[in-house]
Design an enzyme around this catalytic site. Structure first.
Site, PDB file in Angstrom:
ATOM      1  N   GLU A 176     -12.200  -7.517 -12.324  1.00  0.00           N
ATOM      2  CA  GLU A 176     -13.268  -8.529 -12.360  1.00  0.00           C
ATOM      3  C   GLU A 176     -14.526  -8.055 -11.631  1.00  0.00           C
ATOM      4  O   GLU A 176     -15.590  -8.643 -11.771  1.00  0.00           O
ATOM      5  CB  GLU A 176     -12.762  -9.856 -11.764  1.00  0.00           C
ATOM      6  CG  GLU A 176     -12.394  -9.816 -10.281  1.00  0.00           C
ATOM      7  CD  GLU A 176     -10.977  -9.290 -10.008  1.00  0.00           C
ATOM      8  OE1 GLU A 176     -10.448  -8.519 -10.831  1.00  0.00           O
ATOM      9  OE2 GLU A 176     -10.432  -9.644  -8.945  1.00  0.00           O
ATOM     10  N   SER A 226      -3.680  -1.123  -6.677  1.00  0.00           N
ATOM     11  CA  SER A 226      -3.151  -0.851  -5.338  1.00  0.00           C
ATOM     12  C   SER A 226      -1.632  -1.005  -5.324  1.00  0.00           C
ATOM     13  O   SER A 226      -1.050  -1.681  -6.176  1.00  0.00           O
ATOM     14  CB  SER A 226      -3.795  -1.814  -4.339  1.00  0.00           C
ATOM     15  OG  SER A 226      -3.474  -3.146  -4.704  1.00  0.00           O
ATOM     16  N   CYS A 281      -8.181   7.319  -6.598  1.00  0.00           N
ATOM     17  CA  CYS A 281      -6.755   7.377  -6.224  1.00  0.00           C
ATOM     18  C   CYS A 281      -6.316   8.808  -6.008  1.00  0.00           C
ATOM     19  O   CYS A 281      -5.267   9.057  -5.449  1.00  0.00           O
ATOM     20  CB  CYS A 281      -5.903   6.732  -7.297  1.00  0.00           C
ATOM     21  SG  CYS A 281      -5.945   7.665  -8.818  1.00  0.00           S
TER      22      CYS A 281
HETATM   23  P1  NAD Z   1      -6.166  -4.029  -7.027  1.00  0.00           P
HETATM   24  O1  NAD Z   1      -4.699  -3.802  -6.957  1.00  0.00           O
HETATM   25  O2  NAD Z   1      -6.786  -4.940  -6.043  1.00  0.00           O
HETATM   26  O3  NAD Z   1      -6.555  -4.625  -8.480  1.00  0.00           O
HETATM   27  C1  NAD Z   1      -6.110  -4.033  -9.670  1.00  0.00           C
HETATM   28  C2  NAD Z   1      -6.004  -5.107 -10.741  1.00  0.00           C
HETATM   29  O4  NAD Z   1      -5.058  -6.077 -10.340  1.00  0.00           O
HETATM   30  C3  NAD Z   1      -7.309  -5.839 -11.016  1.00  0.00           C
HETATM   31  O5  NAD Z   1      -7.461  -6.019 -12.401  1.00  0.00           O
HETATM   32  C4  NAD Z   1      -7.125  -7.163 -10.282  1.00  0.00           C
HETATM   33  O6  NAD Z   1      -7.799  -8.231 -10.916  1.00  0.00           O
HETATM   34  C5  NAD Z   1      -5.631  -7.382 -10.342  1.00  0.00           C
HETATM   35  N1  NAD Z   1      -5.118  -8.097  -9.167  1.00  0.00           N
HETATM   36  C6  NAD Z   1      -5.606  -8.038  -7.899  1.00  0.00           C
HETATM   37  N2  NAD Z   1      -4.887  -8.831  -7.083  1.00  0.00           N
HETATM   38  C7  NAD Z   1      -3.921  -9.396  -7.845  1.00  0.00           C
HETATM   39  C8  NAD Z   1      -2.850 -10.308  -7.563  1.00  0.00           C
HETATM   40  N3  NAD Z   1      -2.633 -10.796  -6.340  1.00  0.00           N
HETATM   41  N4  NAD Z   1      -2.052 -10.679  -8.583  1.00  0.00           N
HETATM   42  C9  NAD Z   1      -2.250 -10.194  -9.823  1.00  0.00           C
HETATM   43  N5  NAD Z   1      -3.245  -9.334 -10.140  1.00  0.00           N
HETATM   44  C10 NAD Z   1      -4.072  -8.922  -9.163  1.00  0.00           C
HETATM   45  O7  NAD Z   1      -6.858  -2.590  -7.007  1.00  0.00           O
HETATM   46  P2  NAD Z   1      -8.412  -2.239  -6.931  1.00  0.00           P
HETATM   47  O8  NAD Z   1      -8.905  -2.565  -5.564  1.00  0.00           O
HETATM   48  O9  NAD Z   1      -9.129  -2.801  -8.096  1.00  0.00           O
HETATM   49  O10 NAD Z   1      -8.351  -0.665  -7.127  1.00  0.00           O
HETATM   50  C11 NAD Z   1      -8.154   0.245  -6.075  1.00  0.00           C
HETATM   51  C12 NAD Z   1      -6.690   0.621  -5.941  1.00  0.00           C
HETATM   52  O11 NAD Z   1      -6.211   1.170  -7.170  1.00  0.00           O
HETATM   53  C13 NAD Z   1      -6.465   1.712  -4.904  1.00  0.00           C
HETATM   54  O12 NAD Z   1      -5.298   1.389  -4.183  1.00  0.00           O
HETATM   55  C14 NAD Z   1      -6.266   2.966  -5.729  1.00  0.00           C
HETATM   56  O13 NAD Z   1      -5.510   3.981  -5.111  1.00  0.00           O
HETATM   57  C15 NAD Z   1      -5.550   2.408  -6.910  1.00  0.00           C
HETATM   58  N6  NAD Z   1      -5.674   3.285  -8.069  1.00  0.00           N
HETATM   59  C16 NAD Z   1      -4.583   3.992  -8.450  1.00  0.00           C
HETATM   60  C17 NAD Z   1      -4.668   4.863  -9.510  1.00  0.00           C
HETATM   61  C18 NAD Z   1      -3.485   5.660  -9.940  1.00  0.00           C
HETATM   62  O14 NAD Z   1      -3.563   6.280 -10.990  1.00  0.00           O
HETATM   63  N7  NAD Z   1      -2.382   5.678  -9.210  1.00  0.00           N
HETATM   64  C19 NAD Z   1      -5.878   4.994 -10.200  1.00  0.00           C
HETATM   65  C20 NAD Z   1      -6.974   4.239  -9.805  1.00  0.00           C
HETATM   66  C21 NAD Z   1      -6.853   3.382  -8.719  1.00  0.00           C
END
Ligand code: NAD
Length: 497
Positions: A176, A226, A281
């Site tokens: 978002e 995450s 990441c």
């Molecule tokens: P995030 O986990 O906060 O959000 C990811 C998605 O989950 C978003 O679409 C968000 O709307 C949704 N989300 C968030 N909280 C939620 C909840 N409580 N319940 C259900 N859905 C929820 O991650 P972010 O801050 O957008 O991205 C950064 C993180 O992503 C870092 O930890 C990074 O390491 C990780 N990441 C990992 C990879 C990989 O390939 N392993 C790649 C890119 C990013």
């Protein structure tokens, strides 16, 4: 103020829930757009649309699918710059970096253009007299993707091109915080001739995610984000009978042996730690310096870091942009001050940094911490900002023990001139992606991407052959075309002869 809507059934659909989220420009700190948040009913409507589209897309010819994908490849290619600008405006990363993520996403579209090769089945003739066996792979139905803020275009493209090439229809729930690039990617898919309803974008927060996780007509969920949310998605999705791949966070270590080329190691550490302001990441967040490597290496990193140009992502002079939100900037800064309080040496302090004319932007400078120990918060947590920690160890064995004690296992790298040490490292390190003198070993599109331990929940890595397997399920067909001499009653268990 501009509103980003949903994209369902091949057209824009206005949100009706009445809930919206703010979309900021991280360089100015100003809210420039709002994004509609879908309700459970809106998600349900999107899934029904995708389910209806699956009736014809699921049985469409491979020729039809690949002709759309080839056109899509050309359209995304032609819109690289526009996509990159949308990314910079909402994420903050510099334009060249945004172009880079579009290019890496395009690799998966190109892989999907060759889906005919990947979906070829297997045939064994005459496994028994006049009996043949064919193994085929078929699509799953409606599948969903939930993506993070840090790669607004690339991570969605890790998912939907392969999913739809395999014959599935797709619901994307982008972050978002950065919704515009995903929306543009869906618009371009329609322009390429992808039938309505095959690729849908539903914007929103936890409400939309939970609706997808609980929907009986969603067969599989790909997630990148995450670790706590990845774990939740995997637990909830599998409890609801879905196939789930959930990629989580990381804390990537770079091991530097005393025989390494220290100039190359310093360049690599700078690029991998501070590129995209550390919001990758696959960013390197810990350098593990063996023996007497630390002092000269830190000197070289500092010399380079002091010259970095930090500024708005749309300024060609900028090498690093702002962080995604003010709250995240403050959290990242707290790790630097916290590390000092816990006994680390702050070689470069990036807190309090501002850019003239952009005082309300989400700025932080780069930080370099020395003498970090595994007990410190800066070592234990994924900071996701431009903070590089140096841990000093005496031996290779101590380094590998430290690295393998980490709960994460996404990417890692070794810097050395010793082939034997590099080989040993490849086999001993507990991580899914390993670089030898390569700091960010993101696999090319025709291999698969994924971590170990808390960096991935589920059995499949993403894209490459694992991606094709994730978005298809196997079926084995045993066929007999009988001869008149076959037949007769035999209640015994069938055996091959
Ligand atoms: P995030 O986990 O906060 O959000 C990811 C998605 O989950 C978003 O679409 C968000 O709307 C949704 N989300 C968030 N909280 C939620 C909840 N409580 N319940 C259900 N859905 C929820 O991650 P972010 O801050 O957008 O991205 C950064 C993180 O992503 C870092 O930890 C990074 O390491 C990780 N990441 C990992 C990879 C990989 O390939 N392993 C790649 C890119 C990013």
């Amino acid at each position: 103020m501009k509103t980003i809507n949903h994209w369902i059934g091949g057209k824009p659909v206005e949100g009706v829930s009445g809930n919206f989220g703010p979309v900021y420009n991280p360089a100015t700190g100003a809210q420039e757009k709002q994004v509609a948040f879908a309700s459970v009913d809106e998600v349900d409507a999107a899934v029904r649309t995708a389910k209806e589209a699956y009736r014809s897309w699921g049985t469409s010819s491979l020729a039809k699918r690949t002709s759309v994908l080839f056109k899509y490849r050309e359209l995304v290619d032609a819109h690289r710059d526009e996509l990159a600008r949308l990314i910079t405006a909402e994420h903050g990363k510099v334009h060249s970096d945004a172009l880079g993520e579009v290019a890496r996403g395009l690799e998966i579209v190109e892989l999907a253009c060759g889906i005919t090769e990947k979906l070829k089945g297997e045939l064994s003739t005459q496994v028994s007299t006049r009996v043949d066996v064919a193994a085929i792979r078929q699509s799953l139905g409606v599948v969903a993707g939930i993506t993070p803020f840090n790669f607004p275009a690339m991570v969605p493209m890790w998912m939907f091109p392969l999913a739809v090439a395999c014959g599935n229809t797709f619901i994307l729930k982008p972050s978002e915080k950065v919704p515009s690039a995903a929306y543009k990617l869906a618009e371009l898919a329609a322009e390429a001739g992808l039938p309505d309803g095959v690729l849908n974008v539903v914007n929103g927060d936890k409400v939309a995610v939970d609706a997808l996780l609980e929907h009986p007509d969603v067969a599989a969920v790909s997630f990148v984000g995450s670790t706590p949310i990845a774990r939740y998605i995997h637990t909830t999705g599998t409890a609801n009978g879905k196939r789930v791949q959930a990629l989580g966070g990381a804390k990537n270590h770079m091991l530097v042996l005393p025989d390494a080329d220290l100039d190359l190691a310093a360049d690599s550490a700078i690029n991998a730690a501070y590129g995209s302001a550390g919001e990758r990441c696959m960013a390197i967040s810990v350098v593990v310096a063996v023996g007497d490597t630390a002092d000269p290496l830190i000197g070289k990193i500092k010399e380079r870091a002091d010259k970095l140009c930090i500024g708005p992502g749309d300024d060609p002079a900028s090498e690093m942009g702002p962080l995604i939100t003010k709250a995240h900037r403050d959290k990242v800064a707290s790790y630097v001050t916290g590390a000092a309080a816990q006994g680390a040496d702050v070689v470069i302090d990036g807190t309090g940094y501002t850019v003239e004319g952009y005082e309300d932007g989400h700025w932080i400078g780069v930080s370099l911490l020395d003498n970090v120990t595994p007990e410190m918060d800066a070592y234990r947590d994924e900071i996701f900002g431009p903070v590089l920690s140096v841990v000093r160890v005496e031996t290779y064995e101590q380094a590998i023990e430290l690295m393998n004690s980490s709960p994460w296992g996404n990417g890692t790298a070794i810097f050395t001139r010793d082939g034997g040490a590099a080989r040993r490292f490849q086999l001993e390190v507990e991580a899914g992606m390993v670089g030898v003198n390569v700091p960010i070993p993101v696999p090319v599109g025709y291999h698969s991407f994924g971590g170990w331990k808390d960096s991935l929940f589920g059995d499949h890595h993403i894209y490459g052959n694992d991606g094709v397997h994730f978005y298809t399920r196997g079926k084995v067909v045993t066929t007999r075309w009988p001869d008149p001499s076959d037949g007769g009653i035999n209640l015994g268990f069938p055996s091959n002869h």
